[in-house]
Design a protein around this motif. Structure first.
Motif, mmCIF file in Angstrom:
data_model
loop_
_atom_site.group_PDB
_atom_site.id
_atom_site.type_symbol
_atom_site.label_atom_id
_atom_site.label_comp_id
_atom_site.label_asym_id
_atom_site.label_seq_id
_atom_site.Cartn_x
_atom_site.Cartn_y
_atom_site.Cartn_z
ATOM 1 N N GLN A 145 68.283 77.903 103.269
ATOM 2 C CA GLN A 145 69.560 77.937 103.957
ATOM 3 C C GLN A 145 70.732 77.848 102.995
ATOM 4 N N ALA A 180 71.159 75.797 100.116
ATOM 5 C CA ALA A 180 71.522 74.590 99.388
ATOM 6 C C ALA A 180 71.330 74.764 97.889
ATOM 7 N N LEU A 209 74.726 77.824 94.149
ATOM 8 C CA LEU A 209 76.060 77.263 94.071
ATOM 9 C C LEU A 209 76.970 78.142 94.924
ATOM 10 N N ASN A 241 81.122 82.702 97.581
ATOM 11 C CA ASN A 241 82.314 82.382 98.375
ATOM 12 C C ASN A 241 83.574 83.019 97.818
ATOM 13 N N THR A 243 70.803 76.130 88.945
ATOM 14 C CA THR A 243 70.546 74.907 89.704
ATOM 15 C C THR A 243 69.055 74.667 89.821
ATOM 16 N N MET A 277 67.723 73.393 86.621
ATOM 17 C CA MET A 277 68.041 71.991 86.393
ATOM 18 C C MET A 277 67.138 71.080 87.199
ATOM 19 N N TRP A 278 66.847 71.483 88.426
ATOM 20 C CA TRP A 278 65.996 70.625 89.250
ATOM 21 C C TRP A 278 64.566 70.635 88.767
ATOM 22 N N LEU A 334 75.446 67.496 89.771
ATOM 23 C CA LEU A 334 74.680 68.676 90.178
ATOM 24 C C LEU A 334 73.267 68.301 90.583
ATOM 25 N N MET A 335 72.702 67.320 89.867
ATOM 26 C CA MET A 335 71.357 66.880 90.185
ATOM 27 C C MET A 335 71.320 66.198 91.544
ATOM 28 N N LEU A 388 73.257 66.868 93.967
ATOM 29 C CA LEU A 388 73.733 67.779 95.000
ATOM 30 C C LEU A 388 72.745 67.980 96.154
ATOM 31 N N TYR A 404 73.632 66.896 99.842
ATOM 32 C CA TYR A 404 73.728 67.970 100.827
ATOM 33 C C TYR A 404 72.844 67.660 102.024
#
Lengths: 291, 286
Positions: free
Chosen positions: A134, A136, A139, A144, A171, A174-175, B26-27, B29, B33
């Motif tokens: 969805q 998340a 970024l 946008n 992102t 990073m995760w 950012l981590m 986030l 969220y």
């Protein structure tokens, strides 16, 4: 006298093995035997009947089919390769960078380390992958603000598209790097401070001591992390190749073909890991000599 | 937030904190969220352009979650109970079995020791995929379908836990074990009284990892169970999201996922310090 000594040793062995036995039984039952089985299935055509499964030998047909008849197999394989090749270097660079930052003296060290490890805990869940669908994970700024059209004025389209893809997967990268950061951190802590002090006395800058000390010393960890990242990127639950094989197996019930694909995939992973070992061998042997 | 050390201005330090805070945010986030989404009323869930933060927080999603699960045949508490049993079984059993196997591998001299250890290392690289089909056949043929055993047994002999613990044990001093043996302790006693306490950090690390994967993995419950009463939490939550009114349940899904993460966070907070310790001593370097 000699006899009793032998029996002592035998008892010692038996004791040792009795400790391992439970694990070994589990390993054989749920890993080794299934592995052999799946190799066997991959050469057979399986049919479900009242008497259970009937296997008839088809030779390498399944393997041939994967490369010739299956329209999904090769493109998916290519996709997983490409995403592995783009993500693993990014993960390595990012996690090394973070580990170096986190290894410095700072207030709230544990707090920051905790935060950087947090995504490993959360993002491994299948639930979060639903949330990522969805949006998340992306970024929101990138779409946008209509960034593509704005930047297109400065950068040619093809290049920009790949750049944006990188940025978008950032992102995710990073995760994914929580464990790698920990491993690098562990490695950085084993480098002795005296090396840096000696370099400093000889007038080396921080930049030089990074490339001449930190980087070579961290090489073993680099190998471990590369292997770990490759394996985890190939076996991640949301990997398309994995989903494809699962679909073949559980939706169309084609066990034989599914096993064959699984083995092709596995052999490819193994080849890549072997290649990585070869590439790292030289740099590893130089570090070994330094110790 | 306590970011800047104002007593002396240290530009490198400030840059460091700025970087870490940015990356840290950012981590955080996804977590934020998700938490925020869980508290959003329907009117805000589908705003366009989407808004990150919630304006009128509401507990409606949690109420809906209770309502939905209240109407289904199986109470939600059953799913939680199943998950706790399965996860608990995998973590406890896995820790004990791996530790027991790691002890002789690290500290005994016996034939085939290195062969077994090499097998473990190779097993670390297998993709679980190749194993799934025969494992499924094995479970279904042995009549274990729809039992807790089916969801626990295949995950007990974890190569990962074994590897971590063996590496960790190897660098512990032999002298302690010798002393205990000379005092007449049996191997079994040595294991429980000396080896297990020394292994604590490695156990914590492995427990955390196996908890995360067991708690979040819908796969075993999806494949090895066919009846509703045996489903575990992650699968139940997936079903919530995939039902008929998919669109209307985004908020409910977020609420459910939010609730699911809480136990994982707790386990992480408890084991966190030991995990960092193990990684530093995991013997990967030497």
């Amino acid at each position: 006298m000699k006899k009793s000594k032998l029996s002592m040793r035998a008892r010692y062995y038996i004791e040792g093995y009795s400790f391992i036995s439970l694990w070994l039984i589990g390993f054989l039952l749920f890993m080794a035997i299934p592995l052999g089985r799946s190799l066997y299935y991959s050469f057979h055509k399986l049919q479900v009947s009242q008497h259970g499964l009937i296997a008839s030998f088809v030779g390498g047909d399944h393997y041939r089919a994967a490369f010739t008849t299956d329209v999904n197999f090769l493109p998916l394989l290519k996709d997983t390769m490409v995403s592995m090749l783009t993500q693993v270097p990014l993960i390595l660079i990012f996690s090394l960078f973070c580990a170096i930052l986190l290894n410095r003296k700072l207030v709230g060290k544990t707090f920051f380390r905790g935060i950087f490890f947090l995504p490993v805990i959360i993002a491994s869940g299948a639930i979060l992958s639903k949330l990522m669908d969805q949006g998340a994970a992306n970024l929101p700024i990138f779409y946008n603000e209509n960034l593509y059209n704005k930047l297109n004025a400065f950068i040619p389209g093809d290049l920009l598209e790949t750049l944006l893809q990188y940025a978008e997967s950032l992102t995710l990268v990073m995760w994914d790097s929580g464990v790698q950061i920990l491993i690098f951190l562990a490695g950085l802590q084993t480098i002795s401070v005296t090396l840096y002090e000696a370099a400093k006395c000889d007038g080396a800058t921080a930049w030089e001591s990074f490339w001449k000390i930190t980087f070579p010393m961290i090489m073993p960890m680099m190998l471990v992390n590369t292997l770990f990242s490759i394996v985890s990127s190939f076996t991640k639950a949301d990997n398309q190749m994995m989903t494809h094989i699962l679909n073949v197996v559980f939706k169309t019930n084609d066990f034989g073909y599914g096993s064959a694909m699984g083995w092709i995939y596995f052999v490819i992973i193994f080849l890549i890991l072997g290649l990585v070992f070869l590439l790292f061998r030289k740099s590893l042997s130089t570090t070994e000599g330094r110790k | 937030m306590h970011k800047f050390n104002l007593r002396r201005i240290d530009f490198g330090g400030i840059a460091l904190y700025v970087f870490l805070t940015l990356f840290g945010l950012l981590m955080l986030l996804p977590l934020v969220y998700m938490a925020v989404t869980a508290f959003k009323p329907t009117s805000e869930l589908f705003l366009f352009p989407p808004r990150f933060f919630v304006v009128n927080p509401t507990l409606m999603n949690f109420r809906d979650l209770l309502l939905i699960t209240g109407t289904s045949a199986v109470p939600f508490s059953r799913f939680i109970f199943n998950s706790v049993i399965v996860t608990g079984g995998i973590v406890l059993g896995g820790v004990v079995i791996s530790a027991m196997a790691a002890y002789p591998l690290a500290k005994h001299n016996m034939p085939f020791k290195s062969a077994i250890f090499n097998m473990v290392v190779a097993a670390l690289m297998f993709s679980p995929l190749v194993l799934q089909i025969p494992q499924y056949l094995l479970i279904s043929r042995s009549g274990l379908m729809n039992t807790y055993w089916a969801m626990i047994l295949p995950y007990l002999a974890a190569p990962m836990g074994m590897f971590l613990m063996t590496q960790f044990l190897r660098q512990l001093p032999e002298a302690l074990l010798e002393a205990a043996r000379i005092d007449g302790a049996s191997e079994w006693k040595v294991f429980w009284v000396i080896v297990m306490p020394m292994l604590k950090p490695a156990i914590a690390t492995f427990a955390l990892f196996s908890f995360i994967s067991a708690w979040n993995d819908p796969y075993p419950s999806m494949v090895y169970t066919t009846v509703q009463e045996m489903k575990t939490l992650p699968l139940a939550i997936q079903t919530i999201s995939g039902g008929v009114g998919v669109v209307a349940r985004v908020g409910t899904l977020a609420a459910a996922s939010f609730l699911m993460i809480i136990p994982t966070l707790l386990v992480f907070v408890i084991t966190q310090r030991m995990v960092l310790q193990t990684m530093a001593h995991s013997g990967l370097k030497e």
